[in-house]
Design a protein around this motif. Structure first.
Motif, PDB file in Angstrom:
ATOM      1  N   GLY A  72       0.813  -1.206   0.000  1.00  0.00           N
ATOM      2  CA  GLY A  72       0.000   0.000   0.000  1.00  0.00           C
ATOM      3  C   GLY A  72       0.848   1.258   0.000  1.00  0.00           C
ATOM      4  O   GLY A  72       2.080   1.216  -0.046  1.00  0.00           O
ATOM      5  N   PRO A  73       0.204   2.424   0.087  1.00  0.00           N
ATOM      6  CA  PRO A  73       0.915   3.690  -0.057  1.00  0.00           C
ATOM      7  C   PRO A  73       1.665   4.178   1.183  1.00  0.00           C
ATOM      8  O   PRO A  73       2.454   5.106   1.091  1.00  0.00           O
ATOM      9  CB  PRO A  73      -0.205   4.666  -0.408  1.00  0.00           C
ATOM     10  CG  PRO A  73      -1.410   4.092   0.259  1.00  0.00           C
ATOM     11  CD  PRO A  73      -1.258   2.598   0.150  1.00  0.00           C
ATOM     12  N   GLY A  74       1.421   3.587   2.341  1.00  0.00           N
ATOM     13  CA  GLY A  74       2.153   4.029   3.521  1.00  0.00           C
ATOM     14  C   GLY A  74       1.455   3.754   4.838  1.00  0.00           C
ATOM     15  O   GLY A  74       2.069   3.277   5.792  1.00  0.00           O
ATOM     16  N   ASP A  75       0.178   4.038   4.925  1.00  0.00           N
ATOM     17  CA  ASP A  75      -0.584   3.816   6.149  1.00  0.00           C
ATOM     18  C   ASP A  75      -0.784   2.319   6.356  1.00  0.00           C
ATOM     19  O   ASP A  75      -1.253   1.612   5.460  1.00  0.00           O
ATOM     20  CB  ASP A  75      -1.939   4.519   6.036  1.00  0.00           C
ATOM     21  CG  ASP A  75      -2.728   4.522   7.346  1.00  0.00           C
ATOM     22  OD1 ASP A  75      -2.464   3.660   8.207  1.00  0.00           O
ATOM     23  OD2 ASP A  75      -3.613   5.377   7.484  1.00  0.00           O
ATOM     24  N   GLU A  76      -0.435   1.825   7.544  1.00  0.00           N
ATOM     25  CA  GLU A  76      -0.579   0.402   7.813  1.00  0.00           C
ATOM     26  C   GLU A  76      -2.029  -0.062   7.713  1.00  0.00           C
ATOM     27  O   GLU A  76      -2.302  -1.235   7.460  1.00  0.00           O
ATOM     28  CB  GLU A  76      -0.010   0.083   9.199  1.00  0.00           C
ATOM     29  CG  GLU A  76       1.505   0.191   9.267  1.00  0.00           C
ATOM     30  CD  GLU A  76       2.202  -0.675   8.225  1.00  0.00           C
ATOM     31  OE1 GLU A  76       1.947  -1.901   8.212  1.00  0.00           O
ATOM     32  OE2 GLU A  76       2.978  -0.137   7.411  1.00  0.00           O
ATOM     33  N   ALA A  77      -2.974   0.850   7.912  1.00  0.00           N
ATOM     34  CA  ALA A  77      -4.385   0.486   7.788  1.00  0.00           C
ATOM     35  C   ALA A  77      -4.751   0.106   6.359  1.00  0.00           C
ATOM     36  O   ALA A  77      -5.785  -0.532   6.130  1.00  0.00           O
ATOM     37  CB  ALA A  77      -5.274   1.630   8.263  1.00  0.00           C
ATOM     38  N   LEU A  78      -3.923   0.499   5.394  1.00  0.00           N
ATOM     39  CA  LEU A  78      -4.203   0.213   3.986  1.00  0.00           C
ATOM     40  C   LEU A  78      -3.492  -1.038   3.474  1.00  0.00           C
ATOM     41  O   LEU A  78      -3.545  -1.337   2.280  1.00  0.00           O
ATOM     42  CB  LEU A  78      -3.820   1.428   3.128  1.00  0.00           C
ATOM     43  CG  LEU A  78      -4.591   2.709   3.436  1.00  0.00           C
ATOM     44  CD1 LEU A  78      -4.144   3.833   2.508  1.00  0.00           C
ATOM     45  CD2 LEU A  78      -6.094   2.496   3.335  1.00  0.00           C
ATOM     46  N   VAL A  79      -2.828  -1.777   4.366  1.00  0.00           N
ATOM     47  CA  VAL A  79      -2.268  -3.084   4.002  1.00  0.00           C
ATOM     48  C   VAL A  79      -3.399  -4.106   4.093  1.00  0.00           C
ATOM     49  O   VAL A  79      -4.090  -4.189   5.104  1.00  0.00           O
ATOM     50  CB  VAL A  79      -1.124  -3.486   4.946  1.00  0.00           C
ATOM     51  CG1 VAL A  79      -0.558  -4.849   4.553  1.00  0.00           C
ATOM     52  CG2 VAL A  79      -0.011  -2.440   4.919  1.00  0.00           C
ATOM     53  N   THR A  80      -3.607  -4.896   3.050  1.00  0.00           N
ATOM     54  CA  THR A  80      -4.756  -5.805   3.024  1.00  0.00           C
ATOM     55  C   THR A  80      -4.555  -6.976   3.982  1.00  0.00           C
ATOM     56  O   THR A  80      -3.413  -7.386   4.260  1.00  0.00           O
ATOM     57  CB  THR A  80      -4.994  -6.361   1.612  1.00  0.00           C
ATOM     58  OG1 THR A  80      -3.925  -7.266   1.276  1.00  0.00           O
ATOM     59  CG2 THR A  80      -5.057  -5.247   0.575  1.00  0.00           C
ATOM     60  N   PRO A  81      -5.642  -7.560   4.475  1.00  0.00           N
ATOM     61  CA  PRO A  81      -5.537  -8.756   5.313  1.00  0.00           C
ATOM     62  C   PRO A  81      -4.812  -9.905   4.620  1.00  0.00           C
ATOM     63  O   PRO A  81      -4.093 -10.674   5.262  1.00  0.00           O
ATOM     64  CB  PRO A  81      -7.000  -9.110   5.607  1.00  0.00           C
ATOM     65  CG  PRO A  81      -7.730  -7.812   5.499  1.00  0.00           C
ATOM     66  CD  PRO A  81      -7.036  -7.070   4.397  1.00  0.00           C
ATOM     67  N   GLU A  82      -4.989 -10.036   3.318  1.00  0.00           N
ATOM     68  CA  GLU A  82      -4.317 -11.089   2.558  1.00  0.00           C
ATOM     69  C   GLU A  82      -2.803 -10.935   2.641  1.00  0.00           C
ATOM     70  O   GLU A  82      -2.067 -11.912   2.839  1.00  0.00           O
ATOM     71  CB  GLU A  82      -4.784 -11.051   1.102  1.00  0.00           C
ATOM     72  CG  GLU A  82      -4.179 -12.131   0.228  1.00  0.00           C
ATOM     73  CD  GLU A  82      -4.607 -12.018  -1.222  1.00  0.00           C
ATOM     74  OE1 GLU A  82      -4.826 -13.071  -1.854  1.00  0.00           O
ATOM     75  OE2 GLU A  82      -4.727 -10.879  -1.726  1.00  0.00           O
ATOM     76  N   VAL A  83      -2.317  -9.702   2.500  1.00  0.00           N
ATOM     77  CA  VAL A  83      -0.883  -9.447   2.577  1.00  0.00           C
ATOM     78  C   VAL A  83      -0.373  -9.685   4.003  1.00  0.00           C
ATOM     79  O   VAL A  83       0.695 -10.275   4.204  1.00  0.00           O
ATOM     80  CB  VAL A  83      -0.563  -8.016   2.102  1.00  0.00           C
ATOM     81  CG1 VAL A  83       0.884  -7.640   2.428  1.00  0.00           C
ATOM     82  CG2 VAL A  83      -0.815  -7.893   0.605  1.00  0.00           C
ATOM     83  N   ALA A 100      -0.374   4.126  -4.890  1.00  0.00           N
ATOM     84  CA  ALA A 100      -0.284   5.548  -4.580  1.00  0.00           C
ATOM     85  C   ALA A 100      -1.215   6.347  -5.481  1.00  0.00           C
ATOM     86  O   ALA A 100      -1.824   7.333  -5.048  1.00  0.00           O
ATOM     87  CB  ALA A 100       1.158   6.027  -4.754  1.00  0.00           C
ATOM     88  N   MET A 101      -1.361   5.894  -6.719  1.00  0.00           N
ATOM     89  CA  MET A 101      -2.245   6.558  -7.670  1.00  0.00           C
ATOM     90  C   MET A 101      -3.688   6.567  -7.170  1.00  0.00           C
ATOM     91  O   MET A 101      -4.360   7.612  -7.156  1.00  0.00           O
ATOM     92  CB  MET A 101      -2.149   5.837  -9.012  1.00  0.00           C
ATOM     93  CG  MET A 101      -3.160   6.242 -10.060  1.00  0.00           C
ATOM     94  SD  MET A 101      -2.930   5.277 -11.586  1.00  0.00           S
ATOM     95  CE  MET A 101      -3.368   3.614 -11.046  1.00  0.00           C
ATOM     96  N   LEU A 102      -4.172   5.422  -6.731  1.00  0.00           N
ATOM     97  CA  LEU A 102      -5.558   5.325  -6.272  1.00  0.00           C
ATOM     98  C   LEU A 102      -5.747   6.006  -4.928  1.00  0.00           C
ATOM     99  O   LEU A 102      -6.790   6.612  -4.666  1.00  0.00           O
ATOM    100  CB  LEU A 102      -5.984   3.866  -6.203  1.00  0.00           C
ATOM    101  CG  LEU A 102      -5.994   3.118  -7.543  1.00  0.00           C
ATOM    102  CD1 LEU A 102      -6.449   1.682  -7.347  1.00  0.00           C
ATOM    103  CD2 LEU A 102      -6.880   3.829  -8.557  1.00  0.00           C
ATOM    104  N   SER A 118       5.924  -1.269  -2.521  1.00  0.00           N
ATOM    105  CA  SER A 118       4.900  -0.348  -2.044  1.00  0.00           C
ATOM    106  C   SER A 118       3.730  -0.394  -3.027  1.00  0.00           C
ATOM    107  O   SER A 118       3.842  -0.942  -4.118  1.00  0.00           O
ATOM    108  CB  SER A 118       5.445   1.078  -1.926  1.00  0.00           C
ATOM    109  OG  SER A 118       5.755   1.590  -3.203  1.00  0.00           O
ATOM    110  N   GLY A 119       2.594   0.183  -2.631  1.00  0.00           N
ATOM    111  CA  GLY A 119       1.451   0.216  -3.534  1.00  0.00           C
ATOM    112  C   GLY A 119       1.021  -1.166  -3.952  1.00  0.00           C
ATOM    113  O   GLY A 119       0.838  -2.065  -3.129  1.00  0.00           O
ATOM    114  N   ASP A 120       0.861  -1.364  -5.252  1.00  0.00           N
ATOM    115  CA  ASP A 120       0.491  -2.653  -5.835  1.00  0.00           C
ATOM    116  C   ASP A 120       1.710  -3.227  -6.539  1.00  0.00           C
ATOM    117  O   ASP A 120       2.379  -2.512  -7.295  1.00  0.00           O
ATOM    118  CB  ASP A 120      -0.661  -2.468  -6.825  1.00  0.00           C
ATOM    119  CG  ASP A 120      -1.095  -3.798  -7.435  1.00  0.00           C
ATOM    120  OD1 ASP A 120      -2.111  -4.341  -6.973  1.00  0.00           O
ATOM    121  OD2 ASP A 120      -0.414  -4.281  -8.353  1.00  0.00           O
ATOM    122  N   PRO A 121       2.034  -4.517  -6.341  1.00  0.00           N
ATOM    123  CA  PRO A 121       3.262  -5.066  -6.919  1.00  0.00           C
ATOM    124  C   PRO A 121       3.236  -5.187  -8.433  1.00  0.00           C
ATOM    125  O   PRO A 121       4.275  -5.376  -9.069  1.00  0.00           O
ATOM    126  CB  PRO A 121       3.374  -6.447  -6.265  1.00  0.00           C
ATOM    127  CG  PRO A 121       1.964  -6.822  -5.953  1.00  0.00           C
ATOM    128  CD  PRO A 121       1.300  -5.529  -5.556  1.00  0.00           C
TER     129      PRO A 121
END
Length: 248
Positions: free
Chosen positions: A11-22, A116-118, A80-83
């Motif tokens: 994700g872009p930086g905030d840990e809240a935006l890391v998906t449960p799958e990751v 980061a774009m989204l 970061s972001g989407d791989p």
């Protein structure tokens, strides 16, 4: 084979935006591979080895991950972001194609992340609400002439555009040239979003007309989104909202 490779977006930086799958893949991993600042986002723990490396050794990093998985390791390659967006997923598959046949039997998964774009678009409103394209302005892996061609064609097609890696200390002139191309090709004052360090404490958003956009407004932590000819700005008490209508 018991080993596997998960290519994950943090994700872009905030840990809240890391998906449960990751998060689940990181919890199961024996090894994490990636660019130094991205690996630094992964908390150390017993049983986990962190392999941080420079940003210019993507294929070596990918091959290392595949080698470890072939040896039975559970490897997460982080970006970061989407791989799959200007990141490690394509490097892993390039290494896979060029590598030994045994690697092709590995369990390799790509785990999507919020780009980061989204994230920048969501913070500003909906500037990518209609047709858009993403362009990496770095000329490390492609010539400037190709970047300029794509900028002009995207402007001619009237896409909204999202720019990755707009301006680095080693090539500050590139973004200045990109703005010159866009001002010439667009010939209007469509809005431009400069979104720096989105979702982190250093986050800063600025919207200016293309005619007032300046190179120094961007660095490597900035996502730049330039609207199409239809993109609009709505003034609200909480600040401007940037959006592109879905009708053409």
């Amino acid at each position: 084979m018991s080993g596997w490779v998960a290519i994950a977006g943090l994700g872009p930086g905030d840990e809240a935006l890391v998906t449960p799958e990751v998060r689940a893949a990181l919890d199961a991993a024996t090894d994490v591979v990636g660019y130094i600042p991205y690996v630094a986002r992964v908390a150390p723990r017993d049983g986990l080895t962190l392999h941080a490396s420079d940003n210019r050794v993507e294929l070596d990093r990918a091959a290392h991950a595949l080698e470890m998985a072939a040896a039975g390791k559970r490897v997460v390659v982080v970006s970061s972001g989407d791989p799959g967006v200007f990141a490690m997923a394509s490097a892993v598959f390039e290494a896979l194609e060029a590598g030994p046949e045994i690697w092709r039997a590995l369990d390799i998964r790509v785990l999507p992340g919020i780009t980061a774009m989204l994230a920048a678009a969501a913070k500003a409103g909906a500037p990518l609400g209609h047709d858009f394209c993403a362009i990496n302005l770095s000329d490390n892996l492609k010539p400037w002439a190709l970047i300029e061609k794509r900028l002009r064609l995207a402007a001619e097609a009237d896409f909204a555009m999202a720019f990755y890696n707009p301006r680095s200390k080693s090539r500050p002139e590139g973004f200045a040239r990109a703005l010159e191309v866009l001002r010439d090709a667009c010939a209007d004052a469509r809005p431009v979003l400069f979104a720096r360090a989105v979702s982190t404490p250093q986050e800063d958003l600025c919207i200016v007309p293309l005619t007032e956009a300046r190179p120094e407004m961007a660095d490597m932590r900035t996502m730049v989104i330039i609207g199409s000819s239809l993109t609009r700005v709505i003034d609200t008490p909480r600040g401007p909202v940037l959006y592109t209508p879905r009708s053409a």
